[in-house]
Write a protein that holds these residues in place. Structure first.
Motif, PDB file in Angstrom:
ATOM      1  N   GLY A 248       0.811  -1.220   0.000  1.00 10.78           N
ATOM      2  CA  GLY A 248       0.000   0.000   0.000  1.00 10.78           C
ATOM      3  C   GLY A 248       0.840   1.264   0.000  1.00 10.78           C
ATOM      4  O   GLY A 248       2.077   1.230   0.070  1.00 10.78           O
ATOM      5  N   PHE A 249       0.144   2.388  -0.042  1.00 10.43           N
ATOM      6  CA  PHE A 249       0.771   3.709  -0.089  1.00 10.43           C
ATOM      7  C   PHE A 249       1.334   4.043   1.300  1.00 10.43           C
ATOM      8  O   PHE A 249       0.584   4.084   2.277  1.00 10.43           O
ATOM      9  CB  PHE A 249      -0.282   4.724  -0.545  1.00 10.43           C
ATOM     10  N   VAL A 250       2.641   4.287   1.340  1.00 10.80           N
ATOM     11  CA  VAL A 250       3.301   4.509   2.636  1.00 10.80           C
ATOM     12  C   VAL A 250       2.692   5.689   3.403  1.00 10.80           C
ATOM     13  O   VAL A 250       2.579   5.667   4.627  1.00 10.80           O
ATOM     14  CB  VAL A 250       4.842   4.647   2.464  1.00 10.80           C
TER      15      VAL A 250
ATOM     16  N   LEU B 125      -8.330   3.393  -0.177  1.00  7.79           N
ATOM     17  CA  LEU B 125      -7.541   2.822  -1.275  1.00  7.79           C
ATOM     18  C   LEU B 125      -7.323   3.796  -2.418  1.00  7.79           C
ATOM     19  O   LEU B 125      -7.989   4.834  -2.506  1.00  7.79           O
ATOM     20  CB  LEU B 125      -8.132   1.505  -1.773  1.00  7.79           C
ATOM     21  N   VAL B 126      -6.339   3.432  -3.255  1.00  3.68           N
ATOM     22  CA  VAL B 126      -5.980   4.217  -4.439  1.00  3.68           C
ATOM     23  C   VAL B 126      -6.364   3.346  -5.639  1.00  3.68           C
ATOM     24  O   VAL B 126      -5.559   2.545  -6.103  1.00  3.68           O
ATOM     25  CB  VAL B 126      -4.450   4.498  -4.466  1.00  3.68           C
ATOM     26  N   PRO B 127      -7.615   3.444  -6.129  1.00  2.15           N
ATOM     27  CA  PRO B 127      -8.042   2.476  -7.146  1.00  2.15           C
ATOM     28  C   PRO B 127      -7.421   2.708  -8.522  1.00  2.15           C
ATOM     29  O   PRO B 127      -7.342   1.789  -9.322  1.00  2.15           O
ATOM     30  CB  PRO B 127      -9.558   2.652  -7.197  1.00  2.15           C
TER      31      PRO B 127
ATOM     32  N   GLU C 207     -11.506   7.238  -1.001  1.00  2.00           N
ATOM     33  CA  GLU C 207     -10.931   7.001  -2.330  1.00  2.00           C
ATOM     34  C   GLU C 207      -9.875   8.060  -2.645  1.00  2.00           C
ATOM     35  O   GLU C 207     -10.178   9.248  -2.686  1.00  2.00           O
ATOM     36  CB  GLU C 207     -12.048   7.061  -3.379  1.00  2.00           C
ATOM     37  N   ASP C 208      -8.644   7.606  -2.883  1.00  2.00           N
ATOM     38  CA  ASP C 208      -7.559   8.517  -3.250  1.00  2.00           C
ATOM     39  C   ASP C 208      -7.388   8.424  -4.770  1.00  2.00           C
ATOM     40  O   ASP C 208      -6.874   7.439  -5.288  1.00  2.00           O
ATOM     41  CB  ASP C 208      -6.279   8.066  -2.510  1.00  2.00           C
ATOM     42  N   ASP C 209      -7.827   9.473  -5.471  1.00  2.00           N
ATOM     43  CA  ASP C 209      -7.833   9.454  -6.944  1.00  2.00           C
ATOM     44  C   ASP C 209      -6.754  10.373  -7.520  1.00  2.00           C
ATOM     45  O   ASP C 209      -6.859  10.879  -8.631  1.00  2.00           O
ATOM     46  CB  ASP C 209      -9.223   9.895  -7.437  1.00  2.00           C
TER      47      ASP C 209
HETATM   48  C1  LIG Z   1      -1.280   7.826  -3.689  1.00  2.00           C
HETATM   49  C2  LIG Z   1      -0.901   9.136  -3.093  1.00  2.00           C
HETATM   50  N1  LIG Z   1      -1.811   9.838  -2.390  1.00  2.00           N
HETATM   51  C3  LIG Z   1      -1.513  11.027  -1.825  1.00  2.00           C
HETATM   52  C4  LIG Z   1      -0.258  11.587  -1.951  1.00  2.00           C
HETATM   53  C5  LIG Z   1       0.007  12.928  -1.343  1.00  2.00           C
HETATM   54  O1  LIG Z   1      -0.506  13.907  -2.229  1.00  2.00           O
HETATM   55  P1  LIG Z   1      -0.383  15.469  -1.937  1.00  2.00           P
HETATM   56  O2  LIG Z   1       1.006  15.884  -2.262  1.00  2.00           O
HETATM   57  O3  LIG Z   1      -1.391  16.102  -2.835  1.00  2.00           O
HETATM   58  O4  LIG Z   1      -0.708  15.699  -0.501  1.00  2.00           O
HETATM   59  C6  LIG Z   1       0.727  10.892  -2.680  1.00  2.00           C
HETATM   60  C7  LIG Z   1       2.082  11.431  -2.807  1.00  2.00           C
HETATM   61  O5  LIG Z   1       3.001  10.799  -3.265  1.00  2.00           O
HETATM   62  C8  LIG Z   1       0.406   9.636  -3.265  1.00  2.00           C
HETATM   63  O6  LIG Z   1       1.286   8.931  -3.986  1.00  2.00           O
END
Ligand SMILES: Cc1ncc(COP(=O)(O)O)c(C=O)c1O
Length: 477
Positions: free
Chosen positions: A205-207, A250-252, A283-285
Protein backbone atom coordinates in the motif's frame (compact mmCIF):
# COMPACT_ATOMS: atom_id res chain seq x y z
CA UNK A 1 -13.78 14.30 -20.32
CA UNK A 2 -14.45 10.55 -20.11
CA UNK A 3 -13.15 8.75 -23.16
CA UNK A 4 -14.31 5.19 -23.68
CA UNK A 5 -11.70 2.71 -24.76
CA UNK A 6 -11.27 1.96 -28.44
CA UNK A 7 -11.84 -1.66 -29.54
CA UNK A 8 -8.12 -2.33 -30.07
CA UNK A 9 -7.43 -1.08 -26.52
CA UNK A 10 -10.12 -3.39 -25.12
CA UNK A 11 -8.58 -6.34 -26.97
CA UNK A 12 -5.11 -5.35 -25.71
CA UNK A 13 -6.51 -5.13 -22.15
CA UNK A 14 -8.05 -8.61 -22.49
CA UNK A 15 -4.69 -10.06 -23.52
CA UNK A 16 -2.93 -8.15 -20.76
CA UNK A 17 -5.30 -9.76 -18.22
CA UNK A 18 -4.80 -13.21 -19.75
CA UNK A 19 -1.04 -12.76 -19.46
CA UNK A 20 -1.35 -11.49 -15.89
CA UNK A 21 -3.55 -14.42 -14.95
CA UNK A 22 -1.03 -16.87 -16.36
CA UNK A 23 -3.33 -18.04 -19.18
CA UNK A 24 -0.45 -17.11 -21.45
CA UNK A 25 2.92 -17.97 -19.94
CA UNK A 26 6.19 -16.08 -20.51
CA UNK A 27 7.69 -17.31 -23.79
CA UNK A 28 4.36 -18.68 -25.07
CA UNK A 29 3.23 -17.88 -28.60
CA UNK A 30 0.18 -15.65 -29.01
CA UNK A 31 -2.39 -17.07 -31.51
CA UNK A 32 -2.06 -15.76 -35.05
CA UNK A 33 -3.59 -12.43 -36.01
CA UNK A 34 -5.97 -14.18 -38.37
CA UNK A 35 -7.24 -16.62 -35.73
CA UNK A 36 -7.75 -13.87 -33.12
CA UNK A 37 -9.67 -11.82 -35.69
CA UNK A 38 -11.83 -14.83 -36.58
CA UNK A 39 -12.46 -15.86 -33.00
CA UNK A 40 -13.39 -12.35 -31.84
CA UNK A 41 -15.15 -11.37 -35.05
CA UNK A 42 -13.05 -8.25 -35.44
CA UNK A 43 -10.91 -6.92 -38.26
CA UNK A 44 -7.31 -7.93 -38.89
CA UNK A 45 -6.32 -4.25 -38.59
CA UNK A 46 -7.84 -4.04 -35.08
CA UNK A 47 -5.95 -7.16 -33.96
CA UNK A 48 -2.74 -5.79 -35.46
CA UNK A 49 -3.23 -2.51 -33.62
CA UNK A 50 -3.90 -4.28 -30.31
CA UNK A 51 -0.78 -6.43 -30.67
CA UNK A 52 1.25 -3.29 -31.40
CA UNK A 53 -0.22 -1.79 -28.24
CA UNK A 54 0.81 -4.88 -26.22
CA UNK A 55 4.28 -4.66 -27.72
CA UNK A 56 4.47 -1.00 -26.72
CA UNK A 57 3.38 -1.92 -23.21
CA UNK A 58 6.32 -4.34 -23.06
CA UNK A 59 4.14 -7.44 -22.70
CA UNK A 60 4.82 -9.24 -25.97
CA UNK A 61 7.52 -9.23 -28.62
CA UNK A 62 7.54 -9.99 -32.34
CA UNK A 63 9.84 -12.71 -33.63
CA UNK A 64 10.62 -12.41 -37.35
CA UNK A 65 8.58 -14.80 -39.50
CA UNK A 66 7.19 -16.50 -36.42
CA UNK A 67 4.63 -14.24 -34.74
CA UNK A 68 4.17 -12.66 -31.31
CA UNK A 69 5.39 -14.17 -28.02
CA UNK A 70 4.78 -13.26 -24.38
CA UNK A 71 7.91 -11.59 -23.09
CA UNK A 72 9.87 -13.51 -20.50
CA UNK A 73 9.32 -10.78 -17.88
CA UNK A 74 5.86 -9.77 -18.98
CA UNK A 75 3.86 -11.58 -16.35
CA UNK A 76 3.48 -9.07 -13.55
CA UNK A 77 1.78 -11.64 -11.34
CA UNK A 78 4.89 -12.60 -9.47
CA UNK A 79 5.71 -8.92 -8.94
CA UNK A 80 2.77 -9.08 -6.58
CA UNK A 81 1.94 -12.68 -5.76
CA UNK A 82 -1.69 -12.35 -4.92
CA UNK A 83 -1.71 -14.94 -2.18
CA UNK A 84 -3.98 -14.38 0.78
CA UNK A 85 -2.09 -12.85 3.69
CA UNK A 86 -3.13 -13.75 7.20
CA UNK A 87 -5.26 -10.64 7.63
CA UNK A 88 -5.13 -9.28 11.13
CA UNK A 89 -5.49 -5.62 12.20
CA UNK A 90 -2.14 -4.29 13.37
CA UNK A 91 -0.80 -1.11 14.91
CA UNK A 92 1.47 0.65 12.46
CA UNK A 93 5.03 1.67 13.28
CA UNK A 94 6.55 2.87 10.07
CA UNK A 95 6.88 6.64 10.33
CA UNK A 96 10.37 6.89 11.80
CA UNK A 97 11.76 4.42 9.30
CA UNK A 98 9.94 6.15 6.41
CA UNK A 99 11.22 9.61 7.44
CA UNK A 100 14.75 8.24 7.61
CA UNK A 101 14.45 6.91 4.05
CA UNK A 102 12.67 9.95 2.54
CA UNK A 103 15.06 12.39 4.18
CA UNK A 104 17.91 10.76 2.28
CA UNK A 105 16.00 10.75 -1.05
CA UNK A 106 15.51 14.47 -0.86
CA UNK A 107 19.06 15.70 -1.39
CA UNK A 108 20.20 17.77 -4.38
CA UNK A 109 23.07 15.41 -5.28
CA UNK A 110 20.90 12.32 -5.40
CA UNK A 111 19.25 10.81 -8.48
CA UNK A 112 15.86 10.56 -6.84
CA UNK A 113 13.88 7.53 -8.03
CA UNK A 114 12.39 7.28 -4.54
CA UNK A 115 9.77 9.90 -3.76
CA UNK A 116 6.93 9.79 -6.26
CA UNK A 117 6.39 13.43 -7.17
CA UNK A 118 7.19 14.20 -10.81
CA UNK A 119 10.30 16.28 -11.46
CA UNK A 120 9.48 19.98 -11.61
CA UNK A 121 10.77 19.89 -15.21
CA UNK A 122 7.49 18.24 -16.21
CA UNK A 123 5.27 20.84 -14.57
CA UNK A 124 3.63 23.63 -16.62
CA UNK A 125 5.61 26.50 -15.07
CA UNK A 126 4.72 28.86 -17.93
CA UNK A 127 0.97 28.44 -17.30
CA UNK A 128 1.37 28.68 -13.54
CA UNK A 129 3.19 31.99 -14.00
CA UNK A 130 0.62 33.21 -16.51
CA UNK A 131 -2.44 32.37 -14.39
CA UNK A 132 -0.91 33.40 -11.04
CA UNK A 133 -0.13 36.84 -12.58
CA UNK A 134 -3.67 37.07 -13.94
CA UNK A 135 -5.11 36.28 -10.51
CA UNK A 136 -2.93 38.92 -8.84
CA UNK A 137 -3.87 41.51 -11.47
CA UNK A 138 -7.62 40.89 -11.44
CA UNK A 139 -8.48 39.29 -8.08
CA UNK A 140 -6.17 40.88 -5.55
CA UNK A 141 -8.97 41.26 -2.98
CA UNK A 142 -9.77 37.57 -3.20
CA UNK A 143 -6.10 36.82 -2.75
CA UNK A 144 -5.53 38.87 0.38
CA UNK A 145 -8.79 38.30 2.22
CA UNK A 146 -9.23 35.22 4.39
CA UNK A 147 -12.00 32.88 3.27
CA UNK A 148 -13.04 30.07 5.54
CA UNK A 149 -13.35 26.48 4.34
CA UNK A 150 -14.79 25.05 1.96
CA UNK A 151 -12.55 27.07 -0.40
CA UNK A 152 -12.87 29.30 -3.45
CA UNK A 153 -16.18 28.91 -5.30
CA UNK A 154 -14.45 29.38 -8.69
CA UNK A 155 -12.28 26.35 -8.06
CA UNK A 156 -15.08 24.25 -6.63
CA UNK A 157 -17.23 25.03 -9.68
CA UNK A 158 -14.61 23.99 -12.19
CA UNK A 159 -13.80 20.84 -10.17
CA UNK A 160 -17.44 19.81 -9.85
CA UNK A 161 -17.76 20.11 -13.63
CA UNK A 162 -14.74 17.86 -14.13
CA UNK A 163 -16.04 15.36 -11.57
CA UNK A 164 -19.43 15.25 -13.29
CA UNK A 165 -17.68 14.49 -16.58
CA UNK A 166 -16.21 11.47 -14.76
CA UNK A 167 -19.67 10.34 -13.72
CA UNK A 168 -19.66 11.71 -10.13
CA UNK A 169 -22.84 13.51 -9.24
CA UNK A 170 -21.44 16.33 -7.11
CA UNK A 171 -22.03 20.07 -7.03
CA UNK A 172 -19.62 22.83 -6.00
CA UNK A 173 -21.30 22.81 -2.59
CA UNK A 174 -20.29 19.19 -2.02
CA UNK A 175 -16.57 19.98 -2.33
CA UNK A 176 -13.96 21.11 0.16
CA UNK A 177 -10.58 22.45 -0.95
CA UNK A 178 -7.59 21.09 0.98
CA UNK A 179 -3.85 21.59 1.22
CA UNK A 180 -3.03 18.60 -0.96
CA UNK A 181 -4.44 15.09 -1.08
CA UNK A 182 -2.69 13.96 2.08
CA UNK A 183 -4.58 16.52 4.11
CA UNK A 184 -7.80 15.30 2.46
CA UNK A 185 -7.01 11.72 3.46
CA UNK A 186 -6.19 12.82 6.98
CA UNK A 187 -9.45 14.78 7.36
CA UNK A 188 -11.48 11.85 6.02
CA UNK A 189 -9.77 9.34 8.30
CA UNK A 190 -10.48 11.60 11.26
CA UNK A 191 -14.12 11.92 10.23
CA UNK A 192 -14.79 8.19 9.93
CA UNK A 193 -12.88 6.63 12.82
CA UNK A 194 -11.29 7.14 16.22
CA UNK A 195 -8.05 5.91 17.84
CA UNK A 196 -7.95 2.11 18.10
CA UNK A 197 -10.23 1.61 15.07
CA UNK A 198 -9.20 -0.50 12.08
CA UNK A 199 -8.83 0.75 8.49
CA UNK A 200 -8.52 -1.68 5.56
CA UNK A 201 -5.85 -0.75 3.04
CA UNK A 202 -4.13 -2.25 -0.01
CA UNK A 203 -1.15 -4.57 0.40
CA UNK A 204 1.34 -3.47 -0.74
CA UNK A 205 0.00 0.00 0.00
CA UNK A 206 0.77 3.71 -0.09
CA UNK A 207 3.30 4.51 2.64
CA UNK A 208 1.64 7.90 3.32
CA UNK A 209 -1.54 6.08 4.33
CA UNK A 210 0.40 3.86 6.73
CA UNK A 211 1.96 6.99 8.24
CA UNK A 212 -1.42 8.72 8.59
CA UNK A 213 -2.95 5.65 10.21
CA UNK A 214 -0.04 5.55 12.64
CA UNK A 215 -0.30 9.27 13.42
CA UNK A 216 -3.98 8.88 14.29
CA UNK A 217 -3.48 5.83 16.51
CA UNK A 218 -5.57 3.59 14.24
CA UNK A 219 -4.81 0.02 13.17
CA UNK A 220 -4.35 -1.17 9.59
CA UNK A 221 -5.52 -4.40 8.08
CA UNK A 222 -3.72 -5.15 4.83
CA UNK A 223 -5.85 -6.58 2.05
CA UNK A 224 -3.98 -8.48 -0.70
CA UNK A 225 -4.02 -7.06 -4.22
CA UNK A 226 -4.34 -8.63 -7.63
CA UNK A 227 -1.55 -7.53 -10.00
CA UNK A 228 -3.94 -5.99 -12.51
CA UNK A 229 -7.22 -5.40 -10.68
CA UNK A 230 -5.98 -4.04 -7.36
CA UNK A 231 -7.57 -4.83 -4.00
CA UNK A 232 -8.98 -8.36 -3.84
CA UNK A 233 -12.69 -8.01 -3.14
CA UNK A 234 -12.92 -11.61 -1.97
CA UNK A 235 -10.22 -10.99 0.62
CA UNK A 236 -11.86 -7.73 1.66
CA UNK A 237 -15.22 -9.43 2.09
CA UNK A 238 -13.57 -12.06 4.29
CA UNK A 239 -11.88 -9.39 6.39
CA UNK A 240 -15.15 -7.45 6.75
CA UNK A 241 -16.81 -10.58 8.10
CA UNK A 242 -14.02 -11.22 10.59
CA UNK A 243 -13.06 -7.79 11.86
CA UNK A 244 -14.78 -4.55 12.89
CA UNK A 245 -13.40 -2.53 9.97
CA UNK A 246 -14.33 1.15 10.28
CA UNK A 247 -13.40 2.21 6.75
CA UNK A 248 -11.56 1.15 3.61
CA UNK A 249 -8.95 3.51 2.16
CA UNK A 250 -7.54 2.82 -1.28
CA UNK A 251 -5.98 4.22 -4.44
CA UNK A 252 -8.04 2.48 -7.15
CA UNK A 253 -6.48 4.23 -10.15
CA UNK A 254 -2.76 3.64 -10.84
CA UNK A 255 -2.23 2.68 -7.25
CA UNK A 256 0.89 3.42 -5.27
CA UNK A 257 3.01 1.26 -5.47
CA UNK A 258 1.50 -1.42 -7.75
CA UNK A 259 0.16 0.88 -10.48
CA UNK A 260 -3.01 -1.24 -10.78
CA UNK A 261 -6.21 0.20 -12.23
CA UNK A 262 -9.25 -1.39 -10.60
CA UNK A 263 -11.78 -2.25 -13.35
CA UNK A 264 -15.10 -0.41 -13.19
CA UNK A 265 -17.03 -3.62 -12.51
CA UNK A 266 -14.91 -4.16 -9.38
CA UNK A 267 -15.39 -0.53 -8.31
CA UNK A 268 -19.12 -0.97 -8.62
CA UNK A 269 -19.01 -4.22 -6.61
CA UNK A 270 -16.78 -2.65 -3.98
CA UNK A 271 -19.09 0.35 -3.50
CA UNK A 272 -22.13 -1.96 -3.27
CA UNK A 273 -20.40 -4.31 -0.81
CA UNK A 274 -19.46 -1.44 1.48
CA UNK A 275 -22.84 0.26 1.13
CA UNK A 276 -24.50 -2.98 2.29
CA UNK A 277 -22.35 -2.97 5.39
CA UNK A 278 -22.52 0.84 5.89
CA UNK A 279 -18.72 1.04 5.77
CA UNK A 280 -17.26 4.27 4.30
CA UNK A 281 -14.72 4.17 1.48
CA UNK A 282 -11.95 6.76 1.32
CA UNK A 283 -10.93 7.00 -2.33
CA UNK A 284 -7.56 8.52 -3.25
CA UNK A 285 -7.83 9.45 -6.94
CA UNK A 286 -4.67 11.52 -7.09
CA UNK A 287 -3.25 9.70 -10.11
CA UNK A 288 -6.54 9.29 -11.98
CA UNK A 289 -5.76 11.91 -14.67
CA UNK A 290 -2.49 10.24 -15.62
CA UNK A 291 -3.64 7.44 -17.91
CA UNK A 292 -1.32 6.83 -20.85
CA UNK A 293 -4.09 6.32 -23.40
CA UNK A 294 -6.21 9.31 -22.34
CA UNK A 295 -9.07 7.13 -21.02
CA UNK A 296 -10.48 7.85 -17.56
CA UNK A 297 -11.75 5.00 -15.42
CA UNK A 298 -14.72 6.31 -13.46
CA UNK A 299 -13.89 6.83 -9.79
CA UNK A 300 -15.66 4.72 -7.13
CA UNK A 301 -17.45 7.98 -6.27
CA UNK A 302 -19.37 7.65 -9.56
CA UNK A 303 -21.12 4.56 -8.15
CA UNK A 304 -21.86 6.05 -4.73
CA UNK A 305 -25.58 6.18 -3.96
CA UNK A 306 -25.43 6.54 -0.19
CA UNK A 307 -22.77 9.25 0.21
CA UNK A 308 -20.39 6.69 1.75
CA UNK A 309 -17.53 7.37 -0.67
CA UNK A 310 -15.19 10.14 0.49
CA UNK A 311 -13.36 11.18 -2.66
CA UNK A 312 -9.91 12.85 -2.40
CA UNK A 313 -7.58 14.18 -5.08
CA UNK A 314 -5.09 16.96 -5.75
CA UNK A 315 -3.03 18.77 -8.35
CA UNK A 316 0.23 17.55 -6.84
CA UNK A 317 1.06 14.95 -9.50
CA UNK A 318 -0.45 16.77 -12.44
CA UNK A 319 0.11 20.53 -12.10
CA UNK A 320 2.63 21.20 -9.32
CA UNK A 321 3.32 19.44 -6.04
CA UNK A 322 4.39 22.72 -4.40
CA UNK A 323 1.07 24.49 -4.93
CA UNK A 324 -0.45 22.19 -2.29
CA UNK A 325 -3.98 22.21 -3.66
CA UNK A 326 -6.27 19.23 -3.18
CA UNK A 327 -10.02 18.68 -3.03
CA UNK A 328 -12.45 16.26 -1.57
CA UNK A 329 -16.07 15.27 -1.88
CA UNK A 330 -16.83 13.73 1.51
CA UNK A 331 -20.46 12.78 0.80
CA UNK A 332 -22.38 12.08 4.00
CA UNK A 333 -19.34 13.09 6.08
CA UNK A 334 -19.28 16.68 4.83
CA UNK A 335 -20.05 18.24 8.21
CA UNK A 336 -17.34 16.35 10.11
CA UNK A 337 -14.70 16.90 7.42
CA UNK A 338 -15.52 20.60 7.14
CA UNK A 339 -15.22 20.98 10.92
CA UNK A 340 -11.79 19.31 10.99
CA UNK A 341 -10.61 21.36 8.00
CA UNK A 342 -11.60 24.69 9.55
CA UNK A 343 -9.95 23.92 12.85
CA UNK A 344 -6.80 22.56 11.24
CA UNK A 345 -5.82 25.51 9.03
CA UNK A 346 -8.99 27.49 8.07
CA UNK A 347 -8.49 27.11 4.30
CA UNK A 348 -5.99 26.57 1.50
CA UNK A 349 -4.17 29.71 0.25
CA UNK A 350 -6.38 31.75 -2.10
CA UNK A 351 -3.71 32.51 -4.66
CA UNK A 352 -2.99 28.87 -5.41
CA UNK A 353 -6.68 27.92 -5.43
CA UNK A 354 -7.46 30.65 -7.95
CA UNK A 355 -4.41 29.91 -10.10
CA UNK A 356 -5.47 26.26 -10.47
CA UNK A 357 -9.09 27.34 -11.15
CA UNK A 358 -7.94 29.60 -14.00
CA UNK A 359 -5.68 26.90 -15.43
CA UNK A 360 -8.43 24.24 -15.41
CA UNK A 361 -10.96 26.70 -16.87
CA UNK A 362 -8.66 27.79 -19.69
CA UNK A 363 -8.83 24.41 -21.46
CA UNK A 364 -5.02 24.40 -21.51
CA UNK A 365 -4.83 21.84 -18.71
CA UNK A 366 -6.17 18.98 -20.86
CA UNK A 367 -3.81 19.81 -23.71
CA UNK A 368 -0.86 19.96 -21.33
CA UNK A 369 -1.98 16.69 -19.69
CA UNK A 370 -1.85 14.82 -23.02
CA UNK A 371 1.73 15.93 -23.53
CA UNK A 372 2.66 15.11 -19.95
CA UNK A 373 1.15 11.61 -19.94
CA UNK A 374 2.73 10.92 -23.34
CA UNK A 375 6.11 11.81 -21.84
CA UNK A 376 5.40 9.66 -18.76
CA UNK A 377 4.44 6.64 -20.88
CA UNK A 378 7.66 6.96 -22.88
CA UNK A 379 9.73 7.32 -19.74
CA UNK A 380 8.15 4.32 -18.07
CA UNK A 381 8.84 2.25 -21.16
CA UNK A 382 12.52 3.29 -21.04
CA UNK A 383 12.67 2.18 -17.40
CA UNK A 384 11.08 -1.16 -18.23
CA UNK A 385 13.42 -1.78 -21.15
CA UNK A 386 16.49 -0.96 -19.06
CA UNK A 387 15.32 -3.09 -16.12
CA UNK A 388 14.73 -6.00 -18.44
CA UNK A 389 18.22 -5.53 -19.88
CA UNK A 390 20.21 -5.15 -16.69
CA UNK A 391 18.39 -6.43 -13.58
CA UNK A 392 19.04 -9.93 -12.21
CA UNK A 393 17.33 -12.84 -13.87
CA UNK A 394 14.02 -13.61 -12.22
CA UNK A 395 13.16 -9.92 -11.70
CA UNK A 396 9.49 -9.09 -12.24
CA UNK A 397 7.90 -5.70 -12.66
CA UNK A 398 4.48 -4.12 -12.80
CA UNK A 399 2.92 -2.96 -16.09
CA UNK A 400 1.05 0.23 -15.16
CA UNK A 401 -1.09 1.91 -17.79
CA UNK A 402 -0.73 5.28 -16.16
CA UNK A 403 0.94 7.20 -13.34
CA UNK A 404 4.65 7.23 -12.77
CA UNK A 405 5.38 4.42 -10.33
CA UNK A 406 7.05 1.14 -11.17
CA UNK A 407 7.06 -1.75 -8.71
CA UNK A 408 9.93 -4.17 -9.13
CA UNK A 409 10.11 -7.57 -7.44
CA UNK A 410 13.70 -8.78 -7.29
CA UNK A 411 14.41 -12.47 -6.75
CA UNK A 412 13.78 -13.34 -3.10
CA UNK A 413 17.45 -13.51 -2.14
CA UNK A 414 17.63 -9.70 -2.43
CA UNK A 415 16.49 -7.17 0.12
CA UNK A 416 14.96 -3.82 -0.92
CA UNK A 417 16.45 -2.23 2.17
CA UNK A 418 19.97 -3.51 1.42
CA UNK A 419 19.56 -2.14 -2.12
CA UNK A 420 18.44 1.22 -0.73
CA UNK A 421 21.43 1.44 1.61
CA UNK A 422 23.96 0.54 -1.07
CA UNK A 423 22.31 2.70 -3.77
CA UNK A 424 22.11 5.84 -1.65
CA UNK A 425 25.88 5.65 -1.04
CA UNK A 426 26.29 5.70 -4.83
CA UNK A 427 23.93 8.66 -5.27
CA UNK A 428 20.71 6.85 -6.28
CA UNK A 429 17.55 6.81 -4.16
CA UNK A 430 14.92 4.10 -4.42
CA UNK A 431 12.17 3.13 -1.98
CA UNK A 432 12.49 -0.34 -0.44
CA UNK A 433 9.44 -2.62 -0.38
CA UNK A 434 9.68 -2.60 3.42
CA UNK A 435 7.84 0.77 3.34
CA UNK A 436 4.80 -0.63 1.56
CA UNK A 437 3.67 -3.16 4.13
CA UNK A 438 3.94 -3.98 7.80
CA UNK A 439 4.49 -7.61 6.78
CA UNK A 440 7.80 -8.86 5.38
CA UNK A 441 6.10 -10.02 2.19
CA UNK A 442 7.53 -7.32 -0.04
CA UNK A 443 11.00 -7.06 1.47
CA UNK A 444 12.59 -8.11 -1.84
CA UNK A 445 10.76 -5.38 -3.79
CA UNK A 446 11.67 -1.82 -4.69
CA UNK A 447 9.59 1.14 -5.89
CA UNK A 448 10.86 3.47 -8.60
CA UNK A 449 9.56 6.86 -9.70
CA UNK A 450 9.77 7.02 -13.49
CA UNK A 451 8.90 10.73 -13.54
CA UNK A 452 12.32 11.67 -12.19
CA UNK A 453 14.42 14.38 -13.85
CA UNK A 454 13.80 13.91 -17.63
CA UNK A 455 17.41 14.81 -18.36
CA UNK A 456 18.74 11.73 -16.56
CA UNK A 457 20.03 8.99 -18.84
CA UNK A 458 17.84 6.14 -17.61
CA UNK A 459 19.79 3.39 -19.32
CA UNK A 460 23.00 4.26 -17.49
CA UNK A 461 21.27 4.89 -14.11
CA UNK A 462 19.48 1.53 -14.28
CA UNK A 463 22.68 -0.18 -15.38
CA UNK A 464 24.44 1.32 -12.35
CA UNK A 465 21.56 0.36 -10.06
CA UNK A 466 21.64 -3.20 -11.42
CA UNK A 467 25.34 -3.49 -10.53
CA UNK A 468 24.54 -2.21 -7.02
CA UNK A 469 21.75 -4.77 -6.70
CA UNK A 470 24.09 -7.59 -7.74
CA UNK A 471 26.62 -6.42 -5.14
CA UNK A 472 24.02 -6.64 -2.37
CA UNK A 473 23.41 -10.26 -3.27
CA UNK A 474 27.13 -10.98 -2.94
CA UNK A 475 27.12 -9.37 0.49
CA UNK A 476 24.20 -11.48 1.70
CA UNK A 477 25.77 -14.74 0.49
C1 LIG B 1 -1.28 7.83 -3.69
C2 LIG B 1 -0.90 9.14 -3.09
N1 LIG B 1 -1.81 9.84 -2.39
C3 LIG B 1 -1.51 11.03 -1.82
C4 LIG B 1 -0.26 11.59 -1.95
C5 LIG B 1 0.01 12.93 -1.34
O1 LIG B 1 -0.51 13.91 -2.23
P1 LIG B 1 -0.38 15.47 -1.94
O2 LIG B 1 1.01 15.88 -2.26
O3 LIG B 1 -1.39 16.10 -2.84
O4 LIG B 1 -0.71 15.70 -0.50
C6 LIG B 1 0.73 10.89 -2.68
C7 LIG B 1 2.08 11.43 -2.81
O5 LIG B 1 3.00 10.80 -3.26
C8 LIG B 1 0.41 9.64 -3.26
O6 LIG B 1 1.29 8.93 -3.99
Amino acid sequence: MIKTKKLYQQVADDFRDLIANGDFQPGEKIPSIRSIAKQRKISIATVQRSLEELELRGLIEAKPKSGFYVKMQANPRSAVEATLLPMVPKSVEIHEFASHIFHQCDSPDIVNLGTTYPSLKYFPEKYIQQFASKVIRHNINDVVEVHFSPGQMKLRQVLSKRLNQMGCRVTADDLIITNGCLEGLSLCLRAVAKPGDTIAIESPGFVGLFQLIESLGYKAIEIPCHPVEGMSLEALELALEQWPIKAVALVPTFSNPLGTNMPEKNRMRLVELLADKEVPLIEDDLLGDLSFDGSRTRPCKAFDKKGLVLYCSSASKTVASGLRIGWLAPGAYYKEVSYFKTFTNISAPNITQLTIAEFFKSGKYDRYLRQFTGALAKRMYQFQQAIEKYFPQGTRMSQPQGGCILWVALPKNFSGLAVFEAAIKSGIAIVPGQLSSATSKFDHCIRLNCACDPEIDIDSVIQKLAAIIESTQLQSN
